[in-house]
Scaffold this active site. Structure first.
Site, PDB file in Angstrom:
ATOM      1  N   LYS A 103     -45.667 -41.586  14.283  1.00  0.00           N
ATOM      2  CA  LYS A 103     -46.559 -40.513  14.699  1.00  0.00           C
ATOM      3  C   LYS A 103     -46.040 -39.215  14.106  1.00  0.00           C
ATOM      4  O   LYS A 103     -44.897 -38.830  14.343  1.00  0.00           O
ATOM      5  CB  LYS A 103     -46.589 -40.443  16.218  1.00  0.00           C
ATOM      6  CG  LYS A 103     -47.576 -39.425  16.745  1.00  0.00           C
ATOM      7  CD  LYS A 103     -47.709 -39.569  18.246  1.00  0.00           C
ATOM      8  CE  LYS A 103     -48.601 -38.509  18.823  1.00  0.00           C
ATOM      9  NZ  LYS A 103     -48.613 -38.560  20.285  1.00  0.00           N
ATOM     10  N   ARG A 113     -55.722 -31.429  21.968  1.00  0.00           N
ATOM     11  CA  ARG A 113     -55.053 -30.536  22.926  1.00  0.00           C
ATOM     12  C   ARG A 113     -56.084 -29.918  23.852  1.00  0.00           C
ATOM     13  O   ARG A 113     -55.816 -29.696  25.028  1.00  0.00           O
ATOM     14  CB  ARG A 113     -54.250 -29.468  22.175  1.00  0.00           C
ATOM     15  CG  ARG A 113     -53.265 -30.043  21.138  1.00  0.00           C
ATOM     16  CD  ARG A 113     -51.866 -30.249  21.688  1.00  0.00           C
ATOM     17  NE  ARG A 113     -51.087 -31.165  20.847  1.00  0.00           N
ATOM     18  CZ  ARG A 113     -50.251 -30.812  19.883  1.00  0.00           C
ATOM     19  NH1 ARG A 113     -50.044 -29.526  19.618  1.00  0.00           N
ATOM     20  NH2 ARG A 113     -49.608 -31.723  19.181  1.00  0.00           N
ATOM     21  N   ARG A 141     -44.113 -30.103  18.304  1.00  0.00           N
ATOM     22  CA  ARG A 141     -43.416 -31.337  18.692  1.00  0.00           C
ATOM     23  C   ARG A 141     -42.493 -31.827  17.576  1.00  0.00           C
ATOM     24  O   ARG A 141     -42.237 -33.014  17.455  1.00  0.00           O
ATOM     25  CB  ARG A 141     -44.443 -32.427  19.009  1.00  0.00           C
ATOM     26  CG  ARG A 141     -45.491 -32.055  20.056  1.00  0.00           C
ATOM     27  CD  ARG A 141     -46.173 -33.307  20.571  1.00  0.00           C
ATOM     28  NE  ARG A 141     -47.402 -33.079  21.299  1.00  0.00           N
ATOM     29  CZ  ARG A 141     -47.472 -32.573  22.547  1.00  0.00           C
ATOM     30  NH1 ARG A 141     -46.372 -32.231  23.176  1.00  0.00           N
ATOM     31  NH2 ARG A 141     -48.646 -32.425  23.126  1.00  0.00           N
ATOM     32  N   GLU A 177     -38.616 -46.334  11.772  1.00  0.00           N
ATOM     33  CA  GLU A 177     -39.182 -46.319  13.128  1.00  0.00           C
ATOM     34  C   GLU A 177     -39.855 -47.658  13.454  1.00  0.00           C
ATOM     35  O   GLU A 177     -39.725 -48.185  14.559  1.00  0.00           O
ATOM     36  CB  GLU A 177     -40.211 -45.187  13.263  1.00  0.00           C
ATOM     37  CG  GLU A 177     -39.610 -43.788  13.322  1.00  0.00           C
ATOM     38  CD  GLU A 177     -39.086 -43.428  14.710  1.00  0.00           C
ATOM     39  OE1 GLU A 177     -39.069 -44.296  15.607  1.00  0.00           O
ATOM     40  OE2 GLU A 177     -38.680 -42.258  14.899  1.00  0.00           O
ATOM     41  N   LYS A 217     -50.242 -42.950  12.962  1.00  0.00           N
ATOM     42  CA  LYS A 217     -51.124 -41.904  13.473  1.00  0.00           C
ATOM     43  C   LYS A 217     -50.715 -40.558  12.916  1.00  0.00           C
ATOM     44  O   LYS A 217     -49.529 -40.248  12.970  1.00  0.00           O
ATOM     45  CB  LYS A 217     -51.003 -41.919  14.993  1.00  0.00           C
ATOM     46  CG  LYS A 217     -51.716 -40.819  15.695  1.00  0.00           C
ATOM     47  CD  LYS A 217     -51.418 -40.903  17.152  1.00  0.00           C
ATOM     48  CE  LYS A 217     -52.149 -39.792  17.844  1.00  0.00           C
ATOM     49  NZ  LYS A 217     -51.891 -39.750  19.234  1.00  0.00           N
ATOM     50  N   SER A 226     -58.279 -36.865  16.632  1.00  0.00           N
ATOM     51  CA  SER A 226     -59.293 -35.868  16.987  1.00  0.00           C
ATOM     52  C   SER A 226     -59.671 -34.959  15.825  1.00  0.00           C
ATOM     53  O   SER A 226     -60.845 -34.625  15.641  1.00  0.00           O
ATOM     54  CB  SER A 226     -58.785 -35.032  18.162  1.00  0.00           C
ATOM     55  OG  SER A 226     -57.551 -34.414  17.850  1.00  0.00           O
ATOM     56  N   TYR A 275     -62.819 -42.318  17.883  1.00  0.00           N
ATOM     57  CA  TYR A 275     -63.769 -41.791  18.863  1.00  0.00           C
ATOM     58  C   TYR A 275     -65.199 -42.233  18.553  1.00  0.00           C
ATOM     59  O   TYR A 275     -66.095 -42.045  19.360  1.00  0.00           O
ATOM     60  CB  TYR A 275     -63.655 -40.264  18.935  1.00  0.00           C
ATOM     61  CG  TYR A 275     -62.258 -39.838  19.367  1.00  0.00           C
ATOM     62  CD1 TYR A 275     -61.895 -39.878  20.702  1.00  0.00           C
ATOM     63  CD2 TYR A 275     -61.291 -39.461  18.429  1.00  0.00           C
ATOM     64  CE1 TYR A 275     -60.607 -39.544  21.108  1.00  0.00           C
ATOM     65  CE2 TYR A 275     -60.001 -39.118  18.815  1.00  0.00           C
ATOM     66  CZ  TYR A 275     -59.667 -39.166  20.157  1.00  0.00           C
ATOM     67  OH  TYR A 275     -58.396 -38.845  20.551  1.00  0.00           O
TER      68      TYR A 275
HETATM   69  C1  PBG Z   1     -49.761 -37.645  23.240  1.00  0.00           C
HETATM   70  C2  PBG Z   1     -50.888 -37.934  22.330  1.00  0.00           C
HETATM   71  C3  PBG Z   1     -51.502 -37.052  21.442  1.00  0.00           C
HETATM   72  C4  PBG Z   1     -52.531 -37.766  20.820  1.00  0.00           C
HETATM   73  C5  PBG Z   1     -52.532 -39.042  21.354  1.00  0.00           C
HETATM   74  N1  PBG Z   1     -51.488 -39.136  22.260  1.00  0.00           N
HETATM   75  C6  PBG Z   1     -51.272 -35.616  21.217  1.00  0.00           C
HETATM   76  C7  PBG Z   1     -50.044 -35.134  20.603  1.00  0.00           C
HETATM   77  O1  PBG Z   1     -49.136 -35.868  20.236  1.00  0.00           O
HETATM   78  O2  PBG Z   1     -49.956 -33.909  20.505  1.00  0.00           O
HETATM   79  C8  PBG Z   1     -53.460 -37.210  19.782  1.00  0.00           C
HETATM   80  C9  PBG Z   1     -54.751 -37.942  19.629  1.00  0.00           C
HETATM   81  C10 PBG Z   1     -55.766 -37.218  18.828  1.00  0.00           C
HETATM   82  O3  PBG Z   1     -55.513 -36.143  18.249  1.00  0.00           O
HETATM   83  O4  PBG Z   1     -56.887 -37.741  18.769  1.00  0.00           O
HETATM   84  N2  PBG Z   1     -50.022 -38.158  24.531  1.00  0.00           N
END
Ligand code: PBG
Length: 325
Positions: free
Chosen positions: A196, A206, A217, A233, A248, A274, A313
């Protein structure tokens, strides 16, 4: 008689093209991520994700049934709590929004779909980080693992088939596996967010979870420029017992999906996040892209790169189109 090699011959009719197509895209390969908001009486639109809402428990039940009827492979649930605290208690509480919703959905759907839960603290903490903080305000890896173990037991009790640890803490898969195995949940699986990236493409998410995060992060999510680190990982997560591994975001990381596919002996998932959704919807709303064709092209490309499963989505809508094809 040049050219004597004519690849266009196989593209001449739809039937020829169909016969030689290399990549399949089917409803069961798509997973629908959903948001459920505690205390909500009406679904709340998410402005940066047109068409996606924060559901009430009731409207989510209906959306889930609709997704399953369209043939999607599974549903990934994210909870948006009313109250947050420093340690994310709402994620562990059996009466917390995510856990009650998992129970709702498991009661409604049984084993007819794959019910997945986000296993992370960011939705539940008042500082918005994916873990608990130490005295200096840094994310405390090992203290977070203890909370993840509690969340894992709660989510398995609530009926999730697969848990999705998305916090990028070191050792999270191993700790969750152990927590499940020692609490009578040996059959509950782990969809590991192994790779990730610290991505700007999570921006709209968010808003979707009313995130409280300021800052970033980068001390736990990966640098977007790294790929060998991704393989490390994945290796660690497989060693710790991941049942599936995930990359991701998806579209900007197709090379990573391919590389992970090549080194993994478990199914590979990819999360079309997203921001990927928002970019296409925004361009389509302006008339700059053919929305439906673009969606299918992005999904096909993620499959071609090597993803067995795609979180998107658009899962329900795309599944509906694919059923008609
Ligand atoms: C953390 C999480 C995130 C997403 C899925 N799980 C946000 C992040 O790491 O900031 C992002 C999913 C998306 O952007 O569609 N619980």
């Amino acid at each position: 008689m040049f050219p004597n090699h004519r690849p266009r011959r196989l593209r001449r009719t739809p039937a020829l093209r169909r016969m030689v197509s290399e990549t399949t895209l089917a409803p069961h390969q798509l997973v629908l991520p959903v948001f459920v908001k505690e205390g909500a009486t009406e679904p709340t639109p998410i402005s940066s994700m047109p068409g996606v809402v924060q559901h009430t428990r009731d409207t989510l039940r209906k959306a889930a049934v609709e997704a399953v009827e369209a043939g999607v492979g599974g549903i990934m649930v994210f909870g948006v709590p009313e109250v947050r605290d420093a340690v994310g208690s709402g994620g562990v509480d059996p009466e917390g929004i995510l856990n009650v919703t998992l129970r709702d959905l498991r009661a409604e759907l049984g084993d007819s779909t794959v019910l997945m839960s986000d296993l992370c603290l960011d939705e539940f903490t008042d500082h918005g980080h994916c873990g608990v903080l130490d005295g200096e305000g840094n994310v405390d890896n090992d203290a977070t693992l203890a909370v993840y173990a509690d969340m894992a037991r709660a989510q398995a009790d609530a009926g999730a088939h697969l848990l999705g640890p998305s916090g990028m803490m070191d050792g999270q898969v191993g700790v969750i596996r152990e927590a499940l195995d020692t609490s009578g949940h040996a059959d509950t699986g782990i969809l590991a967010y192994s790779v990730k990236f610290a991505s700007a493409l999570f921006g709209p998410f968010r808003e979707a979870v009313d995130s409280q995060l300021t800052g970033d992060r980068k001390t736990y999510q990966q640098d977007p420029g790294n790929i060998r680190e991704s393989l490390r990982e994945v290796h660690l997560d497989l060693t710790e017992g991941a049942d599936l591994v995930m990359v991701k975001p998806a579209g900007a990381y197709l090379d990573v999906i391919r590389a992970v596919h090549e080194v993994s002996d478990v199914p590979v998932a990819a999360y079309q996040v997203s921001g990927e959704y928002a970019m296409v919807e925004a361009a389509a709303a302006n008339g700059w892209l053919d929305r439906d064709r673009t969606i299918l092209e992005t999904l096909t490309s993620i499959r071609r790169a090597g993803a067995d499963v795609i979180l998107t989505y658009w899962a329900t809508e795309a599944a509906t189109w694919l059923n008609r094809r």
